[in-house]
Design an enzyme around this catalytic site. Structure first.
Site, PDB file in Angstrom:
ATOM      1  N   ASP A  49       0.708  -1.875   0.315  1.00  0.00           N
ATOM      2  CA  ASP A  49      -0.189  -0.017   0.089  1.00  0.00           C
ATOM      3  C   ASP A  49       0.921   1.261  -0.481  1.00  0.00           C
ATOM      4  OD1 ASP A  49      -2.811   0.747   0.512  1.00  0.00           O
ATOM      5  OD2 ASP A  49      -1.600   2.386   1.992  1.00  0.00           O
ATOM      6  N   TYR A  54       2.754   9.894  -0.552  1.00  0.00           N
ATOM      7  CA  TYR A  54       4.319   9.164   0.462  1.00  0.00           C
ATOM      8  C   TYR A  54       5.746   9.576   0.192  1.00  0.00           C
ATOM      9  CZ  TYR A  54       0.220   6.613   2.795  1.00  0.00           C
ATOM     10  OH  TYR A  54      -1.379   5.697   2.506  1.00  0.00           O
ATOM     11  N   LYS A  79      -3.132   6.117  -4.557  1.00  0.00           N
ATOM     12  CA  LYS A  79      -4.440   6.819  -4.168  1.00  0.00           C
ATOM     13  C   LYS A  79      -3.381   8.319  -3.982  1.00  0.00           C
ATOM     14  CE  LYS A  79      -3.702   4.466   0.500  1.00  0.00           C
ATOM     15  NZ  LYS A  79      -2.822   4.326   1.144  1.00  0.00           N
ATOM     16  N   HIS A 112      -7.608   9.917  -2.714  1.00  0.00           N
ATOM     17  CA  HIS A 112      -6.999   9.840  -1.005  1.00  0.00           C
ATOM     18  C   HIS A 112      -7.569  10.052  -0.281  1.00  0.00           C
ATOM     19  CE1 HIS A 112      -2.714   9.390   0.418  1.00  0.00           C
ATOM     20  NE2 HIS A 112      -3.848   9.142   1.474  1.00  0.00           N
ATOM     21  N   LEU A 193      -2.686  -0.440  13.472  1.00  0.00           N
ATOM     22  CA  LEU A 193      -2.056  -0.784  14.958  1.00  0.00           C
ATOM     23  C   LEU A 193      -2.203   0.128  15.486  1.00  0.00           C
ATOM     24  CD1 LEU A 193       1.147  -2.919  14.122  1.00  0.00           C
ATOM     25  CD2 LEU A 193      -1.534  -3.874  15.410  1.00  0.00           C
ATOM     26  N   LYS A 234       2.085  -0.988   8.632  1.00  0.00           N
ATOM     27  CA  LYS A 234       3.854  -0.262   8.820  1.00  0.00           C
ATOM     28  C   LYS A 234       4.368  -1.031   9.676  1.00  0.00           C
ATOM     29  CE  LYS A 234       7.082   2.127   9.356  1.00  0.00           C
ATOM     30  NZ  LYS A 234       7.522   2.176  10.551  1.00  0.00           N
ATOM     31  N   SER A 235       5.533  -1.575   9.215  1.00  0.00           N
ATOM     32  CA  SER A 235       6.848  -1.836   9.521  1.00  0.00           C
ATOM     33  C   SER A 235       8.071  -2.347   8.257  1.00  0.00           C
ATOM     34  CB  SER A 235       6.576  -3.233  10.536  1.00  0.00           C
ATOM     35  OG  SER A 235       7.934  -3.187  11.223  1.00  0.00           O
ATOM     36  N   ARG A 240       8.449  -7.575  13.417  1.00  0.00           N
ATOM     37  CA  ARG A 240       7.311  -7.138  12.862  1.00  0.00           C
ATOM     38  C   ARG A 240       6.813  -7.714  12.072  1.00  0.00           C
ATOM     39  NH1 ARG A 240       8.718  -1.972  15.901  1.00  0.00           N
ATOM     40  NH2 ARG A 240       8.058  -2.454  18.156  1.00  0.00           N
ATOM     41  N   ASN A 244       3.372 -10.123  11.983  1.00  0.00           N
ATOM     42  CA  ASN A 244       1.897  -9.137  10.946  1.00  0.00           C
ATOM     43  C   ASN A 244       1.128  -9.694   9.459  1.00  0.00           C
ATOM     44  OD1 ASN A 244       2.492  -7.008  12.874  1.00  0.00           O
ATOM     45  ND2 ASN A 244       3.632  -5.664  11.459  1.00  0.00           N
TER      46      ASN A 244
HETATM   47  P1  A2P Z   1       8.125   0.082  13.400  1.00  0.00           P
HETATM   48  O1  A2P Z   1       7.933   0.663  12.287  1.00  0.00           O
HETATM   49  O2  A2P Z   1       9.519   0.368  14.027  1.00  0.00           O
HETATM   50  O3  A2P Z   1       7.678  -1.675  13.363  1.00  0.00           O
HETATM   51  P2  A2P Z   1       0.445   1.194  12.094  1.00  0.00           P
HETATM   52  O4  A2P Z   1       0.957   0.486  11.221  1.00  0.00           O
HETATM   53  O5  A2P Z   1      -0.950   1.528  12.593  1.00  0.00           O
HETATM   54  O6  A2P Z   1       0.346   3.201  11.310  1.00  0.00           O
HETATM   55  O7  A2P Z   1       1.428   0.837  13.396  1.00  0.00           O
HETATM   56  C1  A2P Z   1       2.932   1.512  12.855  1.00  0.00           C
HETATM   57  C2  A2P Z   1       3.776   0.958  14.203  1.00  0.00           C
HETATM   58  O8  A2P Z   1       4.309   0.679  14.969  1.00  0.00           O
HETATM   59  C3  A2P Z   1       5.188   1.908  13.956  1.00  0.00           C
HETATM   60  O9  A2P Z   1       5.786   2.672  14.676  1.00  0.00           O
HETATM   61  C4  A2P Z   1       5.700   0.172  13.883  1.00  0.00           C
HETATM   62  O10 A2P Z   1       6.563   0.248  14.502  1.00  0.00           O
HETATM   63  C5  A2P Z   1       4.354  -0.333  15.161  1.00  0.00           C
HETATM   64  N1  A2P Z   1       4.666  -2.378  14.853  1.00  0.00           N
HETATM   65  C6  A2P Z   1       3.939  -2.296  13.251  1.00  0.00           C
HETATM   66  N2  A2P Z   1       4.174  -3.463  13.959  1.00  0.00           N
HETATM   67  C7  A2P Z   1       4.259  -3.978  14.369  1.00  0.00           C
HETATM   68  C8  A2P Z   1       4.043  -5.362  15.636  1.00  0.00           C
HETATM   69  N3  A2P Z   1       4.112  -6.354  15.069  1.00  0.00           N
HETATM   70  N4  A2P Z   1       4.335  -5.483  17.134  1.00  0.00           N
HETATM   71  C9  A2P Z   1       4.385  -3.869  18.132  1.00  0.00           C
HETATM   72  N5  A2P Z   1       4.186  -3.126  17.376  1.00  0.00           N
HETATM   73  C10 A2P Z   1       3.974  -2.730  15.702  1.00  0.00           C
END
Ligand code: A2P
Length: 278
Positions: A49, A54, A79, A112, A193, A234-235, A240, A244
């Site tokens: 995505d 972005y 978007k 968007h 998250l 997002k990670s 992580r 996810n």
């Molecule tokens: P990071 O990028 O350091 O992994 P969202 O997608 O809701 O915006 O959330 C993204 C945030 O949640 C980022 O700060 C990300 O950190 C963190 N995040 C992503 N996956 C996980 C996970 N499995 N456990 C804890 N935090 C996570």
């Protein structure tokens, strides 16, 4: 690794399934974005995505190529900004995103933000339907639309396939989601998250996580899945990213689901789409 797109996906249009988990890419840019996308695809992600705003579409495209995975096996969502809200504009937005990503079609192209002051989002949706009819995009949708915006689109006879909005256990926008159900609009959750909002330590998430041998984030994503939602966490972190994706090998009970539903705080989305746009 997830191998079956059918089981872990939702229908968007005839012959088009959207994988329920996608890699969110905001605010990744440049090499970090390319590396994150390539790694996620190698892990088994089938959905990425991104967005014009972005400023990472080139980097995402580079990550896709670097993964070596066939473009046709990847679902790409992007978007466009409100400056393109016209029939010709939408075509130009498509062409620019496709060029930046290095692809010749898109799986999903979203408006968007509605920008109701400008008042041309209905035209944008009509332009998207025309692009879909011509086969340049496989499906289309909107993002950050409220029921009153969706009403105006559907008044033209168009069916809105999907609305990508901010949803997490504490900000679950129940009225909007009821509207989606009533009108058969697929929901996609961004910031699924909570962008580090702090609810991952709530007992409604930590208790089932401990029982199931999962993390609270996995329980939160599973909650989205069991509600039938697409989620784009997002990670850039490899561990992580893997966590996810590993949310299809366990299930929450209805009691556990209700406990997570009860985290809803009544808070509105972080950004008000009647005011905010780009
Ligand atoms: P990071 O990028 O350091 O992994 P969202 O997608 O809701 O915006 O959330 C993204 C945030 O949640 C980022 O700060 C990300 O950190 C963190 N995040 C992503 N996956 C996980 C996970 N499995 N456990 C804890 N935090 C996570």
């Amino acid at each position: 690794m997830i191998t079956s797109m059918e089981i872990n996906s939702a229908p968007l249009a005839p012959g088009v399934q959207i994988p329920l988990i996608g890699l969110g890419t905001w605010p990744l840019r440049g090499e970090e974005a390319s590396r994150a996308v390539a790694h996620a695809l190698e892990l088994g992600y089938q959905h990425v995505d991104t967005a014009e705003n972005y400023q990472n579409e080139e980097a995402v495209g580079e990550g896709i190529r670097r993964s070596g995975i066939d473009r046709d096996d990847i679902f790409i969502t992007t978007k466009f900004n409100t400056e393109w809200h016209s029939r010709d504009g939408v075509r130009e937005a498509f062409a620019r995103s496709a060029r930046r990503l290095g692809v010749d079609y898109l799986d999903l192209l979203l408006v968007h933000w509605p920008n109701p002051q400008q008042g041309r989002f209905v035209e944008a949706c009509e332009g998207l339907q025309a692009l879909a009819d011509q086969g340049l995009i496989r499906s289309w949708g909107v993002s950050n639309f409220k029921p009153e915006h969706l009403d105006l689109v559907m008044d033209t006879g168009l069916r809105v396939p999907i609305n990508q909005v901010q949803i997490d256990p504490t900000t679950s926008q129940p009225e909007l989601l009821a509207y989606h159900r009533e009108h058969a609009i697929q929901t996609a959750a961004y910031s699924p998250l909570g962008r580090g909002a702090g609810f991952l330590d709530a007992p409604a998430l930590t208790v089932p996580a401990a029982e199931l041998g999962k993390t609270p984030a996995q329980v939160a994503l599973r909650w989205h899945m069991q509600h039938g939602r697409v989620a784009v966490p997002k990670s850039a972190d490899p561990t992580r990213q893997r966590q996810n994706l590993e949310v299809f090998d366990f299930a929450l009970t209805s009691k556990q689901m209700l406990a997570i539903d009860a985290l809803e705080s009544g808070a509105p989305a972080r950004l008000d789409s009647d005011v905010f746009f780009h």
